[in-house]
Design a protein around this motif. Structure first.
Motif, PDB file in Angstrom:
ATOM      1  N   SER A  34      17.973   7.447 -28.561  1.00 50.62           N
ATOM      2  CA  SER A  34      18.768   7.088 -27.385  1.00 50.62           C
ATOM      3  C   SER A  34      19.927   6.159 -27.727  1.00 50.62           C
ATOM      4  CB  SER A  34      17.881   6.421 -26.329  1.00 50.62           C
ATOM      5  OG  SER A  34      17.298   5.230 -26.849  1.00 50.62           O
ATOM      6  N   GLN A  35      19.882   5.527 -28.920  1.00 50.61           N
ATOM      7  CA  GLN A  35      20.945   4.614 -29.331  1.00 50.61           C
ATOM      8  C   GLN A  35      21.857   5.209 -30.404  1.00 50.61           C
ATOM      9  OE1 GLN A  35      19.409   0.683 -30.268  1.00 50.61           O
ATOM     10  NE2 GLN A  35      17.991   0.722 -28.530  1.00 50.61           N
ATOM     11  N   GLY A  36      21.691   6.510 -30.659  1.00 49.46           N
ATOM     12  CA  GLY A  36      22.636   7.179 -31.537  1.00 49.46           C
ATOM     13  C   GLY A  36      22.148   7.507 -32.928  1.00 49.46           C
ATOM     14  N   ALA A  37      20.839   7.587 -33.132  1.00 55.65           N
ATOM     15  CA  ALA A  37      20.298   7.846 -34.473  1.00 55.65           C
ATOM     16  C   ALA A  37      20.784   9.172 -35.055  1.00 55.65           C
ATOM     17  CB  ALA A  37      18.775   7.831 -34.439  1.00 55.65           C
ATOM     18  N   ARG A  38      21.079  10.132 -34.199  1.00 55.63           N
ATOM     19  CA  ARG A  38      21.464  11.464 -34.679  1.00 55.63           C
ATOM     20  C   ARG A  38      22.977  11.686 -34.680  1.00 55.63           C
ATOM     21  NH1 ARG A  38      16.813  14.917 -31.400  1.00 55.63           N
ATOM     22  NH2 ARG A  38      15.007  14.062 -32.549  1.00 55.63           N
ATOM     23  N   THR A  39      23.742  10.618 -34.564  1.00 53.64           N
ATOM     24  CA  THR A  39      25.203  10.751 -34.571  1.00 53.64           C
ATOM     25  C   THR A  39      25.672  11.380 -35.880  1.00 53.64           C
ATOM     26  OG1 THR A  39      25.427   8.768 -33.175  1.00 53.64           O
ATOM     27  CG2 THR A  39      27.395   9.508 -34.392  1.00 53.64           C
ATOM     28  N   PRO A  40      26.464  12.453 -35.824  1.00 50.13           N
ATOM     29  CA  PRO A  40      26.965  13.085 -37.055  1.00 50.13           C
ATOM     30  C   PRO A  40      27.824  12.111 -37.856  1.00 50.13           C
ATOM     31  CG  PRO A  40      27.331  14.496 -35.142  1.00 50.13           C
ATOM     32  CD  PRO A  40      26.912  13.156 -34.617  1.00 50.13           C
ATOM     33  N   ALA A  41      27.770  12.236 -39.174  1.00 47.27           N
ATOM     34  CA  ALA A  41      28.523  11.317 -40.027  1.00 47.27           C
ATOM     35  C   ALA A  41      29.088  12.036 -41.247  1.00 47.27           C
ATOM     36  CB  ALA A  41      27.627  10.157 -40.474  1.00 47.27           C
ATOM     37  N   VAL A  42      30.267  11.580 -41.667  1.00 51.00           N
ATOM     38  CA  VAL A  42      30.955  12.129 -42.833  1.00 51.00           C
ATOM     39  C   VAL A  42      31.161  11.004 -43.842  1.00 51.00           C
ATOM     40  CG1 VAL A  42      33.015  13.333 -43.675  1.00 51.00           C
ATOM     41  CG2 VAL A  42      32.186  13.755 -41.338  1.00 51.00           C
ATOM     42  N   ALA A  43      30.813  11.255 -45.092  1.00 47.67           N
ATOM     43  CA  ALA A  43      31.070  10.294 -46.163  1.00 47.67           C
ATOM     44  C   ALA A  43      32.421  10.617 -46.788  1.00 47.67           C
ATOM     45  CB  ALA A  43      29.966  10.366 -47.213  1.00 47.67           C
ATOM     46  N   LEU A  44      33.366   9.672 -46.696  1.00 47.77           N
ATOM     47  CA  LEU A  44      34.685   9.824 -47.318  1.00 47.77           C
ATOM     48  C   LEU A  44      34.721   8.880 -48.511  1.00 47.77           C
ATOM     49  CD1 LEU A  44      36.953   9.684 -44.120  1.00 47.77           C
ATOM     50  CD2 LEU A  44      35.937  11.684 -45.212  1.00 47.77           C
ATOM     51  N   THR A  45      34.698   9.420 -49.709  1.00 48.45           N
ATOM     52  CA  THR A  45      34.489   8.554 -50.863  1.00 48.45           C
ATOM     53  C   THR A  45      35.186   9.065 -52.112  1.00 48.45           C
ATOM     54  OG1 THR A  45      32.775   7.736 -52.377  1.00 48.45           O
ATOM     55  CG2 THR A  45      32.324   9.795 -51.252  1.00 48.45           C
ATOM     56  N   ALA A  46      35.506   8.141 -53.003  1.00 47.22           N
ATOM     57  CA  ALA A  46      36.088   8.516 -54.287  1.00 47.22           C
ATOM     58  C   ALA A  46      35.015   8.967 -55.266  1.00 47.22           C
ATOM     59  CB  ALA A  46      36.849   7.325 -54.868  1.00 47.22           C
ATOM     60  N   TYR A  47      33.761   8.813 -54.911  1.00 47.20           N
ATOM     61  CA  TYR A  47      32.670   9.319 -55.745  1.00 47.20           C
ATOM     62  C   TYR A  47      32.543  10.816 -55.491  1.00 47.20           C
ATOM     63  CZ  TYR A  47      31.403   4.468 -56.572  1.00 47.20           C
ATOM     64  OH  TYR A  47      31.425   3.151 -56.950  1.00 47.20           O
ATOM     65  N   ALA A  48      33.097  11.618 -56.398  1.00 41.42           N
ATOM     66  CA  ALA A  48      33.292  13.040 -56.122  1.00 41.42           C
ATOM     67  C   ALA A  48      32.397  13.971 -56.927  1.00 41.42           C
ATOM     68  CB  ALA A  48      34.759  13.407 -56.377  1.00 41.42           C
ATOM     69  N   ARG A  49      31.449  13.445 -57.680  1.00 39.81           N
ATOM     70  CA  ARG A  49      30.581  14.305 -58.478  1.00 39.81           C
ATOM     71  C   ARG A  49      29.547  15.002 -57.601  1.00 39.81           C
ATOM     72  NH1 ARG A  49      28.277   9.858 -62.405  1.00 39.81           N
ATOM     73  NH2 ARG A  49      27.916   9.006 -60.304  1.00 39.81           N
ATOM     74  N   ASP A  50      28.964  16.088 -58.122  1.00 38.27           N
ATOM     75  CA  ASP A  50      27.954  16.821 -57.359  1.00 38.27           C
ATOM     76  C   ASP A  50      26.785  15.924 -56.989  1.00 38.27           C
ATOM     77  OD1 ASP A  50      29.423  19.133 -57.490  1.00 38.27           O
ATOM     78  OD2 ASP A  50      28.336  19.981 -59.192  1.00 38.27           O
ATOM     79  N   GLN A  51      26.377  15.070 -57.918  1.00 33.63           N
ATOM     80  CA  GLN A  51      25.247  14.194 -57.623  1.00 33.63           C
ATOM     81  C   GLN A  51      25.590  13.161 -56.545  1.00 33.63           C
ATOM     82  OE1 GLN A  51      26.675  14.704 -60.651  1.00 33.63           O
ATOM     83  NE2 GLN A  51      26.402  12.936 -62.013  1.00 33.63           N
ATOM     84  N   ASP A  52      26.889  12.803 -56.466  1.00 37.37           N
ATOM     85  CA  ASP A  52      27.312  11.882 -55.403  1.00 37.37           C
ATOM     86  C   ASP A  52      27.211  12.569 -54.037  1.00 37.37           C
ATOM     87  OD1 ASP A  52      27.978   9.791 -57.208  1.00 37.37           O
ATOM     88  OD2 ASP A  52      29.863  10.804 -57.656  1.00 37.37           O
ATOM     89  N   ALA A  53      27.626  13.840 -53.986  1.00 37.34           N
ATOM     90  CA  ALA A  53      27.532  14.600 -52.740  1.00 37.34           C
ATOM     91  C   ALA A  53      26.072  14.760 -52.327  1.00 37.34           C
ATOM     92  CB  ALA A  53      28.201  15.964 -52.907  1.00 37.34           C
ATOM     93  N   GLN A  54      25.212  15.075 -53.289  1.00 35.83           N
ATOM     94  CA  GLN A  54      23.799  15.246 -52.987  1.00 35.83           C
ATOM     95  C   GLN A  54      23.176  13.946 -52.483  1.00 35.83           C
ATOM     96  OE1 GLN A  54      22.171  16.740 -56.653  1.00 35.83           O
ATOM     97  NE2 GLN A  54      23.349  18.652 -56.558  1.00 35.83           N
ATOM     98  N   ARG A  55      23.578  12.831 -53.080  1.00 35.72           N
ATOM     99  CA  ARG A  55      23.026  11.549 -52.646  1.00 35.72           C
ATOM    100  C   ARG A  55      23.478  11.217 -51.223  1.00 35.72           C
ATOM    101  NH1 ARG A  55      23.871   5.498 -55.374  1.00 35.72           N
ATOM    102  NH2 ARG A  55      22.533   4.415 -53.858  1.00 35.72           N
ATOM    103  N   ALA A  56      24.755  11.502 -50.913  1.00 38.72           N
ATOM    104  CA  ALA A  56      25.268  11.224 -49.570  1.00 38.72           C
ATOM    105  C   ALA A  56      24.543  12.065 -48.521  1.00 38.72           C
ATOM    106  CB  ALA A  56      26.772  11.492 -49.518  1.00 38.72           C
TER     107      ALA A  56
END
Length: 214
Positions: free
Chosen positions: A163-185
């Motif tokens: 009810s307080q927004g736990a499911r709010t969609p989110a985008v990670a904008l980051t200079a960490y661009a490796r595949d493992q960085d994407a997987q971690r995000a």
């Protein structure tokens, strides 16, 4: 000192470090100078005593520039395809989180131009206060920030009641661009991972899709 020109080498490589950057600047310097047949070295007498960087490149006689014949009058930029015009974000409330003011301002301006109501925060603590106040439709956050990073932000958002927004969609904008960085995000709770610098049209479409405008 022996590692200063190696890529991604930093004194503090954590995502909560106080200084920005990826540890690529001097590696790029070395590559550029090497491409000119030169070399670069770093010298220092110790911590707190400064550093000296010496770049050496061979001198060459400059070739006389020849005029370039104009072969075509076609425009360099392709015409805009209206079928792929950026989506409207009119009426959406968005939260942009980034400790770098320039990056924060740029993303906010891009989103605002498409009609979104954009709120900004420079830290995780500011972001959580803003989140509770405005209840954004989508969160866009940097990962690397001093003290508390973007992983902690999304963890704390996901821990809220639904009810307080736990499911709010989110985008990670980051200079960490490796595949493992994407997987971690994604594993941390973000729906999308985008490497900086972001492609504007892609960013707009992702935000629209997450907000149900796709």
């Amino acid at each position: 000192l022996p590692l200063v020109f190696e890529p991604f080498q930093q004194a503090d490589a954590s995502t909560t470090r106080r200084h920005g950057g990826l540890g690529l600047g001097l590696a790029i310097v070395k590559q550029l100078i090497a491409a000119h047949g030169g070399s670069v070295t770093a010298l220092s007498d110790g911590v707190g005593l400064g550093a000296t960087f010496i770049a050496q490149v061979p001198a060459r006689v400059a070739a006389v520039a020849q005029p370039v014949r104009q072969e075509s009058t076609r425009p360099l930029q392709a015409p805009i395809n209206l079928e792929h015009a950026p989506p409207s974000l009119e009426g959406l409330k968005l939260l942009v989180v980034d400790d770098e003011e320039d990056a924060r301002t740029l993303v906010a301006e891009v989103l605002s131009k498409q009609g979104a109501e954009v709120h900004v925060a420079a830290s995780v603590d500011q972001a959580l206060l803003m989140f509770a106040r405005v209840r954004p439709d989508v969160v866009l956050s940097d990962i690397s920030m001093p003290v508390t990073d973007g992983y902690d932000l999304i963890k704390r958002v996901r821990a809220l009641p639904v009810s307080q927004g736990a499911r709010t969609p989110a985008v990670a904008l980051t200079a960490y661009a490796r595949d493992q960085d994407a997987q971690r995000a994604l594993a941390a709770g973000y729906q999308h991972h985008m490497a900086k610098p972001v492609e504007v049209n892609v960013l707009l479409r992702i935000v629209a899709d997450l907000a149900g405008r796709g």
